[in-house]
Design a protein around this motif. Structure first.
Motif, PDB file in Angstrom:
ATOM      1  N   GLN A 137      -0.507  -0.608   7.033  1.00  0.00           N
ATOM      2  CA  GLN A 137      -1.544   0.345   7.422  1.00  0.00           C
ATOM      3  C   GLN A 137      -1.604   1.524   6.447  1.00  0.00           C
ATOM      4  N   ALA A 138      -0.425   1.985   6.015  1.00  0.00           N
ATOM      5  CA  ALA A 138      -0.384   3.086   5.040  1.00  0.00           C
ATOM      6  C   ALA A 138      -1.012   2.651   3.713  1.00  0.00           C
ATOM      7  N   THR A 139      -0.795   1.388   3.349  1.00  0.00           N
ATOM      8  CA  THR A 139      -1.356   0.843   2.106  1.00  0.00           C
ATOM      9  C   THR A 139      -2.870   0.733   2.202  1.00  0.00           C
ATOM     10  N   VAL A 140      -3.368   0.187   3.296  1.00  0.00           N
ATOM     11  CA  VAL A 140      -4.811  -0.003   3.495  1.00  0.00           C
ATOM     12  C   VAL A 140      -5.539   1.343   3.519  1.00  0.00           C
ATOM     13  N   SER A 141      -4.897   2.358   4.125  1.00  0.00           N
ATOM     14  CA  SER A 141      -5.545   3.671   4.245  1.00  0.00           C
ATOM     15  C   SER A 141      -5.231   4.599   3.067  1.00  0.00           C
ATOM     16  N   CYS A 142      -4.470   4.081   2.079  1.00  0.00           N
ATOM     17  CA  CYS A 142      -4.094   4.884   0.899  1.00  0.00           C
ATOM     18  C   CYS A 142      -3.441   6.201   1.309  1.00  0.00           C
ATOM     19  N   ASP A 143      -2.498   6.110   2.227  1.00  0.00           N
ATOM     20  CA  ASP A 143      -1.843   7.286   2.811  1.00  0.00           C
ATOM     21  C   ASP A 143      -0.813   7.874   1.842  1.00  0.00           C
ATOM     22  N   SER A 144      -1.159   9.013   1.233  1.00  0.00           N
ATOM     23  CA  SER A 144      -0.280   9.621   0.225  1.00  0.00           C
ATOM     24  C   SER A 144       0.999  10.200   0.831  1.00  0.00           C
ATOM     25  N   SER A 145       1.035  10.384   2.155  1.00  0.00           N
ATOM     26  CA  SER A 145       2.251  10.930   2.767  1.00  0.00           C
ATOM     27  C   SER A 145       3.407   9.932   2.698  1.00  0.00           C
ATOM     28  N   TYR A 146       3.105   8.662   2.386  1.00  0.00           N
ATOM     29  CA  TYR A 146       4.156   7.647   2.241  1.00  0.00           C
ATOM     30  C   TYR A 146       4.593   7.459   0.790  1.00  0.00           C
ATOM     31  N   ASP A 147       3.928   8.158  -0.142  1.00  0.00           N
ATOM     32  CA  ASP A 147       4.327   8.048  -1.547  1.00  0.00           C
ATOM     33  C   ASP A 147       5.776   8.486  -1.716  1.00  0.00           C
ATOM     34  N   GLY A 148       6.543   7.685  -2.433  1.00  0.00           N
ATOM     35  CA  GLY A 148       7.952   7.979  -2.634  1.00  0.00           C
ATOM     36  C   GLY A 148       8.853   7.418  -1.550  1.00  0.00           C
ATOM     37  N   ILE A 149       8.247   6.981  -0.450  1.00  0.00           N
ATOM     38  CA  ILE A 149       9.023   6.411   0.660  1.00  0.00           C
ATOM     39  C   ILE A 149       9.098   4.895   0.511  1.00  0.00           C
ATOM     40  N   PHE A 150       7.997   4.276   0.096  1.00  0.00           N
ATOM     41  CA  PHE A 150       8.018   2.847  -0.225  1.00  0.00           C
ATOM     42  C   PHE A 150       6.959   2.550  -1.272  1.00  0.00           C
ATOM     43  N   PHE A 151       7.035   1.356  -1.849  1.00  0.00           N
ATOM     44  CA  PHE A 151       6.058   0.867  -2.820  1.00  0.00           C
ATOM     45  C   PHE A 151       5.606  -0.502  -2.367  1.00  0.00           C
ATOM     46  N   ARG A 160       1.743 -10.102  -5.326  1.00  0.00           N
ATOM     47  CA  ARG A 160       2.182 -11.315  -6.033  1.00  0.00           C
ATOM     48  C   ARG A 160       1.139 -11.850  -7.000  1.00  0.00           C
ATOM     49  N   THR A 161      -0.130 -11.794  -6.621  1.00  0.00           N
ATOM     50  CA  THR A 161      -1.183 -12.398  -7.449  1.00  0.00           C
ATOM     51  C   THR A 161      -1.462 -11.623  -8.734  1.00  0.00           C
ATOM     52  N   THR A 162      -1.137 -10.332  -8.753  1.00  0.00           N
ATOM     53  CA  THR A 162      -1.366  -9.535  -9.962  1.00  0.00           C
ATOM     54  C   THR A 162      -0.069  -9.223 -10.702  1.00  0.00           C
ATOM     55  N   SER A 172      -0.656   5.352  -1.914  1.00  0.00           N
ATOM     56  CA  SER A 172      -1.911   6.102  -2.076  1.00  0.00           C
ATOM     57  C   SER A 172      -2.849   5.520  -3.128  1.00  0.00           C
ATOM     58  N   CYS A 173      -2.423   4.467  -3.821  1.00  0.00           N
ATOM     59  CA  CYS A 173      -3.229   3.926  -4.919  1.00  0.00           C
ATOM     60  C   CYS A 173      -4.613   3.493  -4.436  1.00  0.00           C
ATOM     61  N   ARG A 174      -5.625   3.829  -5.243  1.00  0.00           N
ATOM     62  CA  ARG A 174      -7.012   3.515  -4.881  1.00  0.00           C
ATOM     63  C   ARG A 174      -7.474   2.161  -5.417  1.00  0.00           C
ATOM     64  N   SER A 175      -6.541   1.344  -5.838  1.00  0.00           N
ATOM     65  CA  SER A 175      -6.909   0.000  -6.288  1.00  0.00           C
ATOM     66  C   SER A 175      -7.468  -0.804  -5.114  1.00  0.00           C
ATOM     67  N   LYS A 176      -8.125  -1.896  -5.435  1.00  0.00           N
ATOM     68  CA  LYS A 176      -8.691  -2.772  -4.404  1.00  0.00           C
ATOM     69  C   LYS A 176      -7.582  -3.221  -3.452  1.00  0.00           C
ATOM     70  N   VAL A 177      -7.881  -3.202  -2.154  1.00  0.00           N
ATOM     71  CA  VAL A 177      -6.876  -3.602  -1.152  1.00  0.00           C
ATOM     72  C   VAL A 177      -6.590  -5.094  -1.297  1.00  0.00           C
ATOM     73  N   PRO A 178      -5.304  -5.450  -1.475  1.00  0.00           N
ATOM     74  CA  PRO A 178      -4.953  -6.859  -1.651  1.00  0.00           C
ATOM     75  C   PRO A 178      -4.920  -7.602  -0.317  1.00  0.00           C
ATOM     76  N   ASN A 179      -4.811  -8.919  -0.385  1.00  0.00           N
ATOM     77  CA  ASN A 179      -4.615  -9.700   0.838  1.00  0.00           C
ATOM     78  C   ASN A 179      -3.186  -9.472   1.335  1.00  0.00           C
ATOM     79  N   CYS A 180      -3.053  -9.278   2.624  1.00  0.00           N
ATOM     80  CA  CYS A 180      -1.758  -8.943   3.217  1.00  0.00           C
ATOM     81  C   CYS A 180      -0.678  -9.976   2.874  1.00  0.00           C
ATOM     82  N   ARG A 206      -2.830   2.765 -12.864  1.00  0.00           N
ATOM     83  CA  ARG A 206      -3.683   3.742 -12.206  1.00  0.00           C
ATOM     84  C   ARG A 206      -2.864   4.784 -11.447  1.00  0.00           C
ATOM     85  N   CYS A 207      -1.896   4.336 -10.639  1.00  0.00           N
ATOM     86  CA  CYS A 207      -1.140   5.282  -9.798  1.00  0.00           C
ATOM     87  C   CYS A 207       0.235   5.626 -10.356  1.00  0.00           C
TER      88      CYS A 207
END
Length: 198
Positions: free
Chosen positions: A14-28, A32-34, A41-49, A71-72
């Motif tokens: 959910q944090a990934t889909v919403s680009c939640d910057s408050s989680y930056d530094g907590i996880f990455f 796999r496909t890229t 918080s990255c604004r790249s296209k949302v990947p498949n889960c 980018r990020c």
């Protein structure tokens, strides 16, 4: 307060889909496909889960074979990375280093890796100026310095700072100072005032 250990995959997703910057530094998250890993918080296209893996630090992601996103920049050791700020900083540095050259907006944008439209919009949002106006200000400041510290005439100063014609230099100088180059030199010599240039 968010706990680094007890994050469920659903929360991280959910944090990934919403680009939640408050989680930056907590996880990455890594895709796999890229073969790339990003900050939440990255604004790249949302990947498949199903193609996403999560890591608590960037080193683990790199050890698993993923490359950092350009980018990020999750590889940089900073809590928050603002790619637009870096774009503006790189553009300013390029203009300061190459102000004598007659760089077009297209050339400047190409060198910093974005489109002309994107650079113009972001640069103006962040600085209040377009790259062309910023270039003009840099040149005029250099002209002021030369007028005060050398015996070059106005024409020579204009060519020295990158203008292709006397009239374009004169117009830019007057637009920025309210004076012609010769009036500026005479006025400053008359008053002998040492003002700091920006």
């Amino acid at each position: 307060m968010k706990n680094q250990i007890n994050h469920s995959k659903e929360i991280m997703w959910q944090a990934t889909v919403s680009c939640d910057s408050s989680y930056d530094g907590i996880f990455f998250y890594a895709v796999r496909t890229t073969g790339i890993f990003c900050r939440p918080s990255c604004r790249s296209k949302v990947p498949n889960c199903e193609n996403v893996s999560f890591f608590l630090n960037g080193n683990d992601a790199q050890n698993a074979g993923y490359r950092p996103c350009k980018r990020c920049r999750p590889d940089l050791n900073m809590k928050i990375y603002d790619p637009l700020e870096s774009l503006v900083k790189d553009t300013k540095q390029l203009i300061k280093n190459k102000y004598v050259q007659n760089l077009s907006l297209h050339e400047i944008a190409s060198r910093v890796g974005v489109s002309r439209f994107h650079l113009n919009r972001i640069f103006k949002e962040r600085t209040g100026y377009t790259p062309r106006v910023y270039l003009e200000k840099i040149r005029v400041n250099e002209a002021k310095e030369l007028l005060l510290t050398t015996n070059l005439n106005s024409t020579e100063v204009g060519y020295r700072i990158g203008y292709q014609s006397v009239s374009s230099f004169y117009n830019a100088f007057k637009r920025n100072t309210g004076l012609s180059p010769s009036q500026f030199r005479a006025y400053r010599n008359l008053n002998n005032v040492n003002q700091e240039l920006d």
